[in-house]
Design an enzyme around this catalytic site. Sequence first.
Site, short mmCIF file in Angstrom:
data_model
loop_
_atom_site.label_atom_id
_atom_site.label_comp_id
_atom_site.label_asym_id
_atom_site.label_seq_id
_atom_site.Cartn_x
_atom_site.Cartn_y
_atom_site.Cartn_z
N ASP A 8 0.88 -1.16 0.00
CA ASP A 8 0.00 0.00 0.00
C ASP A 8 0.93 1.22 0.00
OD1 ASP A 8 0.90 0.24 2.63
OD2 ASP A 8 -1.09 0.09 3.53
N HIS A 9 0.36 2.39 0.19
CA HIS A 9 1.17 3.61 0.18
C HIS A 9 2.21 3.62 1.30
CE1 HIS A 9 -2.43 4.10 2.60
NE2 HIS A 9 -1.73 4.90 3.37
N CYS A 65 3.02 -3.32 3.96
CA CYS A 65 2.24 -2.16 4.39
C CYS A 65 2.99 -1.52 5.54
CB CYS A 65 0.79 -2.54 4.74
SG CYS A 65 0.56 -3.65 6.14
N GLY A 66 2.36 -0.65 6.28
CA GLY A 66 3.05 0.03 7.37
C GLY A 66 3.58 -0.92 8.41
N THR A 67 2.73 -1.84 8.86
CA THR A 67 3.14 -2.81 9.89
C THR A 67 3.24 -4.23 9.37
OG1 THR A 67 0.86 -3.26 10.55
CG2 THR A 67 2.02 -1.46 11.72
N GLY A 68 2.62 -4.51 8.24
CA GLY A 68 2.54 -5.87 7.71
C GLY A 68 1.33 -6.62 8.24
N ILE A 69 0.71 -6.09 9.27
CA ILE A 69 -0.40 -6.78 9.92
C ILE A 69 -1.62 -6.84 9.01
CG2 ILE A 69 -2.02 -6.74 11.85
CD1 ILE A 69 0.29 -5.42 13.49
N GLY A 70 -2.02 -5.70 8.48
CA GLY A 70 -3.21 -5.68 7.61
C GLY A 70 -3.05 -6.59 6.42
N HIS A 98 9.13 -24.76 7.85
CA HIS A 98 8.16 -25.52 8.64
C HIS A 98 6.72 -25.34 8.19
CE1 HIS A 98 10.95 -26.00 12.39
NE2 HIS A 98 11.51 -26.41 11.26
N ARG A 132 7.73 -34.28 8.80
CA ARG A 132 6.65 -34.10 9.77
C ARG A 132 5.89 -32.80 9.53
NH1 ARG A 132 11.18 -32.23 12.79
NH2 ARG A 132 10.70 -30.37 14.01
N HIS A 133 6.53 -31.83 8.91
CA HIS A 133 5.88 -30.55 8.64
C HIS A 133 4.83 -30.66 7.54
CE1 HIS A 133 8.75 -28.86 11.37
NE2 HIS A 133 9.74 -29.36 10.64
#
Length: 148
Positions: A8-9, A65-70, A98, A132-133
Amino acid sequence: MKVILASDHAGLELRQELVAVLRERNVAHEDVGPFAKDSVDYPDFAARVTRAVTSGEATLGVLVCGTGIGMSIVANKYQGIRAALCTTEFEARMSRAHNDANVLCLGQRVVGAGVGRAILEAFLDTAFSGGRHERRVQMIREVESQQR
């Protein structure tokens, strides 16, 4: 391998740094924007990347994005996407090894250009371990199919 990127911006500058990494490494890539600092809606850009990854048009995706969370929240809504929000190289390596993560999410306001570059390189250089992963990733797929 082909990587598709968007932001994003608030993630524009870091995304541009990551495109430079891909160019330096001669990795096929597609940058789908945005290309100006005007405010945009990150879900629209996350959708472009996740659709390309799930369709097979791209092998891996990168969202900033700003935090990566969104971006990570939106990306993980798409079936077949295992998006990992990473702030360290270790997290990037483990998300690939993993969890077979196929989308890397980064926050420009969280990691600087140097750390962001190193995280991307770790993400690109690490293969899924399987073993296993694989059973656990299959469990994730089963949860997804039950939710749709």
